[in-house]
Scaffold this motif. Structure first.
Motif, PDB file in Angstrom:
ATOM      1  N   UNK A 212     -30.233  26.663 -61.365  1.00  0.00           N
ATOM      2  CA  UNK A 212     -31.558  26.494 -60.778  1.00  0.00           C
ATOM      3  C   UNK A 212     -31.592  25.242 -59.909  1.00  0.00           C
ATOM      4  N   UNK A 213     -32.151  25.388 -58.708  1.00  0.00           N
ATOM      5  CA  UNK A 213     -32.327  24.261 -57.791  1.00  0.00           C
ATOM      6  C   UNK A 213     -33.763  24.252 -57.290  1.00  0.00           C
ATOM      7  N   UNK A 214     -34.113  23.249 -56.512  1.00  0.00           N
ATOM      8  CA  UNK A 214     -35.463  23.177 -55.953  1.00  0.00           C
ATOM      9  C   UNK A 214     -35.707  24.268 -54.918  1.00  0.00           C
ATOM     10  N   UNK A 215     -34.626  24.899 -54.449  1.00  0.00           N
ATOM     11  CA  UNK A 215     -34.769  25.987 -53.490  1.00  0.00           C
ATOM     12  C   UNK A 215     -34.828  27.355 -54.167  1.00  0.00           C
ATOM     13  N   UNK A 216     -34.536  27.407 -55.467  1.00  0.00           N
ATOM     14  CA  UNK A 216     -34.537  28.680 -56.171  1.00  0.00           C
ATOM     15  C   UNK A 216     -33.261  28.867 -56.974  1.00  0.00           C
ATOM     16  N   UNK A 217     -33.049  30.075 -57.454  1.00  0.00           N
ATOM     17  CA  UNK A 217     -31.918  30.395 -58.332  1.00  0.00           C
ATOM     18  C   UNK A 217     -30.668  30.717 -57.527  1.00  0.00           C
ATOM     19  N   UNK A 218     -29.526  30.252 -58.074  1.00  0.00           N
ATOM     20  CA  UNK A 218     -28.222  30.513 -57.453  1.00  0.00           C
ATOM     21  C   UNK A 218     -27.306  31.127 -58.515  1.00  0.00           C
ATOM     22  N   UNK A 219     -27.144  32.444 -58.539  1.00  0.00           N
ATOM     23  CA  UNK A 219     -26.252  33.081 -59.521  1.00  0.00           C
ATOM     24  C   UNK A 219     -24.799  32.708 -59.272  1.00  0.00           C
ATOM     25  N   UNK A 220     -24.077  32.343 -60.331  1.00  0.00           N
ATOM     26  CA  UNK A 220     -22.663  32.000 -60.202  1.00  0.00           C
ATOM     27  C   UNK A 220     -21.842  33.193 -59.727  1.00  0.00           C
ATOM     28  N   UNK A 221     -22.258  34.397 -60.141  1.00  0.00           N
ATOM     29  CA  UNK A 221     -21.504  35.591 -59.750  1.00  0.00           C
ATOM     30  C   UNK A 221     -21.499  35.778 -58.242  1.00  0.00           C
ATOM     31  N   UNK A 222     -22.586  35.348 -57.573  1.00  0.00           N
ATOM     32  CA  UNK A 222     -22.651  35.487 -56.115  1.00  0.00           C
ATOM     33  C   UNK A 222     -21.764  34.469 -55.402  1.00  0.00           C
ATOM     34  N   UNK A 223     -21.354  33.430 -56.104  1.00  0.00           N
ATOM     35  CA  UNK A 223     -20.480  32.421 -55.484  1.00  0.00           C
ATOM     36  C   UNK A 223     -19.013  32.833 -55.521  1.00  0.00           C
ATOM     37  N   UNK A 224     -18.634  33.614 -56.523  1.00  0.00           N
ATOM     38  CA  UNK A 224     -17.234  34.017 -56.657  1.00  0.00           C
ATOM     39  C   UNK A 224     -16.813  34.867 -55.452  1.00  0.00           C
ATOM     40  N   UNK A 225     -15.697  34.499 -54.871  1.00  0.00           N
ATOM     41  CA  UNK A 225     -15.193  35.214 -53.700  1.00  0.00           C
ATOM     42  C   UNK A 225     -15.587  34.588 -52.386  1.00  0.00           C
ATOM     43  N   UNK A 226     -16.613  33.742 -52.385  1.00  0.00           N
ATOM     44  CA  UNK A 226     -17.005  33.081 -51.138  1.00  0.00           C
ATOM     45  C   UNK A 226     -16.010  31.973 -50.780  1.00  0.00           C
ATOM     46  N   UNK A 227     -15.960  31.662 -49.511  1.00  0.00           N
ATOM     47  CA  UNK A 227     -15.083  30.575 -49.057  1.00  0.00           C
ATOM     48  C   UNK A 227     -15.768  29.243 -49.272  1.00  0.00           C
ATOM     49  N   UNK A 228     -14.972  28.235 -49.622  1.00  0.00           N
ATOM     50  CA  UNK A 228     -15.513  26.883 -49.729  1.00  0.00           C
ATOM     51  C   UNK A 228     -16.022  26.428 -48.361  1.00  0.00           C
ATOM     52  N   UNK A 229     -17.171  25.761 -48.387  1.00  0.00           N
ATOM     53  CA  UNK A 229     -17.769  25.262 -47.156  1.00  0.00           C
ATOM     54  C   UNK A 229     -18.808  26.178 -46.556  1.00  0.00           C
ATOM     55  N   UNK A 230     -19.029  27.380 -47.141  1.00  0.00           N
ATOM     56  CA  UNK A 230     -19.998  28.313 -46.596  1.00  0.00           C
ATOM     57  C   UNK A 230     -21.402  28.002 -47.112  1.00  0.00           C
ATOM     58  N   UNK A 231     -22.387  28.557 -46.423  1.00  0.00           N
ATOM     59  CA  UNK A 231     -23.785  28.395 -46.790  1.00  0.00           C
ATOM     60  C   UNK A 231     -24.213  29.559 -47.678  1.00  0.00           C
ATOM     61  N   UNK A 232     -24.970  29.260 -48.730  1.00  0.00           N
ATOM     62  CA  UNK A 232     -25.446  30.303 -49.651  1.00  0.00           C
ATOM     63  C   UNK A 232     -26.953  30.152 -49.833  1.00  0.00           C
TER      64      UNK A 232
END
Length: 397
Positions: free
Chosen positions: A37-57
């Motif tokens: 959880x962040x001030x911008x909303x929820x960030x699921x860890x599953x959605x981060x897997x597979x993304x490249x480092x340095x990208x915007x989510x």
């Protein structure tokens, strides 16, 4: 994922630095099924897997985003959990430079603390070097050991729980450099000398008080260390932003020359009679012969009187023109009066004519790190390590 290497994509178990904005970052460990959880909303860890480092989510509600950054020792320093006071990049960079560390170097460190300095040392000496780090607190030593394993750099570091001020390092002629972050570093000078290689090496100690520095320098000198220097590193950060700057209106500018006034009839007559030595001037008593200088003085006085009378008339006309121009709307106000050539409404003209330009400025931040500590550097040469008596003789000479 290793702190000493780089990988392209995020996978399960990786450490990711979330960049939320200026001086706002968080370090998380990727675990499927977990939601951050962040001030911008929820960030699921599953959605981060597979993304490249340095990208915007983007968050789930699309109200904001974060950047997924690959961890580095510098980012880890500002995001780690403080188990003790730590060294920051300003001091760390100077230590690595002055100790001349490089891949393959063997370094001895005490104490480990929160591991801020340790991560930077490991990254510098990788892949063939090794770090021997000592921590007298058993719990902190165990946490640091697990942290190094999680970051996949455990093969480059050996963590030992020991009070080096009392028990020493237990190392002999293996290190290229020694770094001490201890309350009493002078008690570890002898064991530091024993740990350095036969060909000598470099030494650094971090102390927050100048009294500690003085005592350390005395111990270094007595044990044969040379080239002792002390420095303090301070970082000054600036906030850079573009601001509009209003250029004041200072009135109309004109480069045109005023037309020359034709000479008066009296002056033309004098110029035509330039060869004569006297001129006739009419007076109430009659014609009197006067010199050329007297005639020119009378002529100038006459022209000044005419000019003063003309200025009085112009000032009266200008005042009337300004009074009639005040009720006019701003859109009709001009900068000069065609009749007098004077500004009629200065405030209205300045509001209309003022120009704005963008200027890039930099100002120091309100909250900045002040004094952190003193770095004491010294060098142990081969001849000083083998023979203290010989080194003392050279110093006396």
């Amino acid at each position: 994922m290793s702190f000493s290497e780089y990988k392209e994509n995020i996978s399960d178990g990786d450490t990711v630095i979330l960049y939320l904005g200026h001086n706002t970052m968080q370090a998380i460990t990727i675990m499927p099924g977990k939601i951050h959880q962040t001030k911008y909303g929820a960030l699921p860890h599953a959605d981060m897997i597979g993304r490249r480092f340095g990208t915007k989510m983007f968050s789930k509600n699309r109200k904001g985003w974060v950047y997924l950054l690959h961890p580095t020792p510098e980012l880890w320093t500002v995001n780690l959990r403080h188990r003790t006071q730590i060294l920051y990049t300003t001091d760390i960079s100077m230590v690595i430079l002055k100790l001349a560390l490089k891949p393959g170097s063997i370094v001895v460190e005490s104490g480990t603390g929160s591991g801020s300095m340790s991560h930077s040392l490991i990254r510098t000496i990788a892949p063939t070097g090794h770090l021997h780090t000592f921590e007298f607190h058993a719990e902190r030593a165990e946490i640091a050991r697990k942290e190094f394993e999680h970051h996949k750099i455990a093969d480059l570091v050996t963590v030992t729980c020991r009070d080096v001020c009392k028990e020493g390092f237990g190392l002999s002629k293996v290190a290229d450099a020694v770094f001490l972050d201890l309350p009493g570093p002078w008690d570890a000078i002898q064991s530091s000398k024993e740990a350095l290689k036969s060909e000598g090496g470099r030494f650094c100690s971090f102390s927050p008080c100048i009294e500690q520095v003085q005592k350390t320098c005395e111990a270094l000198r007595s044990h044969g260390f040379r080239d002792i220097t002390v420095m303090e590193c301070l970082s000054r950060s600036f906030e850079v932003k573009t601001i509009p700057f209003q250029v004041p209106y200072l009135g109309p500018t004109s480069t045109t020359k005023l037309p020359e006034q034709p000479p008066s009839s009296r002056k033309r007559k004098l110029e035509s009679e330039g060869d004569s030595s006297t001129v006739n001037a009419s007076t109430p008593q009659g014609n009197v012969a006067i010199s050329d200088d007297t005639a020119h003085a009378l002529l100038s006085l006459s022209e000044n009187v005419q000019t003063d009378e003309k200025l009085v008339d112009e000032q009266v006309d200008c005042k009337a023109a300004m009074e009639t121009s005040l009720p006019r709307p701003l859109t009709e106000v001009t900068d000069t009066d065609p009749a007098t050539g004077l500004v009629r409404n200065v405030r209205a003209i300045m509001s209309q004519k003022a120009n704005k330009t963008n200027i890039l400025t930099g100002r120091p931040l309100k909250d900045m790190t002040g004094h952190t500590g003193y770095l004491t550097f010294a060098t142990l040469y081969a001849q000083c390590k083998s023979s203290e008596a010989k080194c003392d003789e050279e110093e006396a000479e």
